[in-house]
Design an enzyme around this catalytic site. Structure first.
Site, PDB file in Angstrom:
ATOM      1  N   ASN A  85      69.974  47.474 -33.533  1.00  0.00           N
ATOM      2  CA  ASN A  85      70.515  47.937 -32.255  1.00  0.00           C
ATOM      3  C   ASN A  85      69.701  49.124 -31.743  1.00  0.00           C
ATOM      4  O   ASN A  85      69.236  49.957 -32.516  1.00  0.00           O
ATOM      5  CB  ASN A  85      72.011  48.250 -32.328  1.00  0.00           C
ATOM      6  CG  ASN A  85      72.416  49.130 -33.503  1.00  0.00           C
ATOM      7  OD1 ASN A  85      71.754  49.157 -34.516  1.00  0.00           O
ATOM      8  ND2 ASN A  85      73.515  49.840 -33.350  1.00  0.00           N
ATOM      9  N   GLU A  87      70.129  52.019 -29.015  1.00  0.00           N
ATOM     10  CA  GLU A  87      71.074  52.661 -28.094  1.00  0.00           C
ATOM     11  C   GLU A  87      70.351  53.520 -27.061  1.00  0.00           C
ATOM     12  O   GLU A  87      69.116  53.662 -27.091  1.00  0.00           O
ATOM     13  CB  GLU A  87      72.093  53.472 -28.907  1.00  0.00           C
ATOM     14  CG  GLU A  87      72.925  52.571 -29.804  1.00  0.00           C
ATOM     15  CD  GLU A  87      74.043  53.289 -30.521  1.00  0.00           C
ATOM     16  OE1 GLU A  87      74.050  54.540 -30.575  1.00  0.00           O
ATOM     17  OE2 GLU A  87      74.931  52.583 -31.041  1.00  0.00           O
ATOM     18  N   CYS A  96      72.301  45.386 -28.460  1.00  0.00           N
ATOM     19  CA  CYS A  96      72.703  45.008 -29.817  1.00  0.00           C
ATOM     20  C   CYS A  96      71.516  44.439 -30.603  1.00  0.00           C
ATOM     21  O   CYS A  96      70.567  43.890 -30.028  1.00  0.00           O
ATOM     22  CB  CYS A  96      73.788  43.942 -29.779  1.00  0.00           C
ATOM     23  SG  CYS A  96      75.354  44.509 -29.107  1.00  0.00           S
ATOM     24  N   GLU A  98      71.317  41.753 -32.383  1.00  0.00           N
ATOM     25  CA  GLU A  98      71.102  40.310 -32.245  1.00  0.00           C
ATOM     26  C   GLU A  98      70.260  39.998 -31.020  1.00  0.00           C
ATOM     27  O   GLU A  98      69.403  39.112 -31.038  1.00  0.00           O
ATOM     28  CB  GLU A  98      72.450  39.579 -32.117  1.00  0.00           C
ATOM     29  CG  GLU A  98      73.363  39.711 -33.337  1.00  0.00           C
ATOM     30  CD  GLU A  98      74.291  40.923 -33.264  1.00  0.00           C
ATOM     31  OE1 GLU A  98      73.891  41.956 -32.694  1.00  0.00           O
ATOM     32  OE2 GLU A  98      75.404  40.830 -33.787  1.00  0.00           O
ATOM     33  N   CYS A 131      78.972  40.412 -31.135  1.00  0.00           N
ATOM     34  CA  CYS A 131      79.879  40.679 -30.019  1.00  0.00           C
ATOM     35  C   CYS A 131      79.827  39.513 -29.020  1.00  0.00           C
ATOM     36  O   CYS A 131      78.955  38.647 -29.108  1.00  0.00           O
ATOM     37  CB  CYS A 131      79.510  41.995 -29.332  1.00  0.00           C
ATOM     38  SG  CYS A 131      78.083  41.884 -28.240  1.00  0.00           S
ATOM     39  N   CYS A 134      76.515  38.980 -27.246  1.00  0.00           N
ATOM     40  CA  CYS A 134      75.478  38.441 -28.138  1.00  0.00           C
ATOM     41  C   CYS A 134      75.722  36.967 -28.441  1.00  0.00           C
ATOM     42  O   CYS A 134      74.777  36.195 -28.566  1.00  0.00           O
ATOM     43  CB  CYS A 134      75.414  39.242 -29.433  1.00  0.00           C
ATOM     44  SG  CYS A 134      74.642  40.843 -29.192  1.00  0.00           S
TER      45      CYS A 134
HETATM   46  N1  THU Z   1      76.351  46.271 -32.075  1.00  0.00           N
HETATM   47  C1  THU Z   1      75.386  45.359 -32.408  1.00  0.00           C
HETATM   48  O1  THU Z   1      74.211  45.696 -32.525  1.00  0.00           O
HETATM   49  N2  THU Z   1      75.784  44.076 -32.596  1.00  0.00           N
HETATM   50  C2  THU Z   1      77.056  43.621 -32.478  1.00  0.00           C
HETATM   51  O2  THU Z   1      77.275  42.428 -32.491  1.00  0.00           O
HETATM   52  C3  THU Z   1      78.151  44.580 -32.359  1.00  0.00           C
HETATM   53  C4  THU Z   1      77.749  45.941 -31.908  1.00  0.00           C
HETATM   54  C5  THU Z   1      75.940  47.660 -31.844  1.00  0.00           C
HETATM   55  C6  THU Z   1      76.053  48.116 -30.416  1.00  0.00           C
HETATM   56  C7  THU Z   1      76.141  49.609 -30.597  1.00  0.00           C
HETATM   57  O3  THU Z   1      74.826  50.124 -30.703  1.00  0.00           O
HETATM   58  C8  THU Z   1      76.829  49.771 -31.931  1.00  0.00           C
HETATM   59  O4  THU Z   1      76.733  48.529 -32.594  1.00  0.00           O
HETATM   60  C9  THU Z   1      78.283  50.174 -31.823  1.00  0.00           C
HETATM   61  O5  THU Z   1      78.989  49.317 -30.998  1.00  0.00           O
END
Ligand code: THU
Length: 193
Positions: A85, A87, A96, A98, A131, A134
């Site tokens: 991920n 940010e 994210c 994925e 999520c 994704c």
């Molecule tokens: N996140 C992912 O990378 N993948 C997911 O499927 C769920 C959430 C990340 C997004 C954010 O950077 C952190 O997890 C917290 O939500």
């Protein structure tokens, strides 16, 4: 960067056939796990501190220019693409793991038919599944029977197929040919004219 990989084991009964889980061998599963754990260490998540690593196992039959990854283990590195991920100070802009992995794969030339399995891991004891956004993003490029392995922080995993994670999904195959749509709309307009 090298990480200490845990040993991976299922957290529940799995559908095994000919020694494979959804077509994935024990060796492939080991690498899928190792690579998403490794990708997790490279996540950029200073805001949530919630590290996520994703790995995509490419079908062996798919041949494109190999993409170097940071750690080659027991499986050819060219067969795995990873993401973490990423940010952003403007929170909603973050991406994210994925989608970072799949975007990387698509830009490298991989498309539907290229992917054999997906791995996802985080730092929690629970099994974090992709999520909603994704799931839809992955659905564009994965067959509905593609397994998605979700590893907890200890390496225990559960597996669900793309179709199980996103039932009754909307995908590229649902869209009729554009010409067909244009014709139908023209006919519709002609009716009211
Ligand atoms: N996140 C992912 O990378 N993948 C997911 O499927 C769920 C959430 C990340 C997004 C954010 O950077 C952190 O997890 C917290 O939500």
């Amino acid at each position: 960067m090298t990480t200490i990989s845990p040993s991976f084991s299922p957290a529940e009964a799995v559908p095994e056939k000919d020694g494979l889980i959804h077509g994935v061998s024990a060796e492939e599963l080991q690498v899928l796990g190792e690579q998403c754990f490794d990708a997790k260490t490279r996540a950029y998540c200073p805001y949530s501190l919630f590290r996520v690593g994703a790995s995509l196992l490419l079908s062996p039959s798919v041949t494109l220019t190999p993409i170097p990854t940071s750690t080659a283990t027991t499986y050819p590195a060219s067969h795995i693409i990873t993401g973490g991920n990423v940010e952003n100070a403007s929170y909603p802009v973050g991406t994210c793991a994925e989608r970072v992995a799949m975007g990387t794969a698509v830009l490298a030339g991989y498309r539907s038919g290229s992917f054999k399995a997906v791995g996802v891991t985080t730092d929690i004891a629970d099994f974090c599944s992709p999520c909603g956004m994704c799931r839809q993003f992955l659905r564009e490029f994965l067959a509905l029977d593609t397994p998605i392995f979700m590893f907890n922080k200890e390496g225990k995993w559960i597996v669900r197929t793309m179709g199980e994670l996103l039932p009754l999904s909307f995908g590229p195959d649902v869209l009729p040919p554009r010409e067909e749509m244009r014709k139908a709309q023209e006919e519709d307009k002609a009716k009211v004219a």
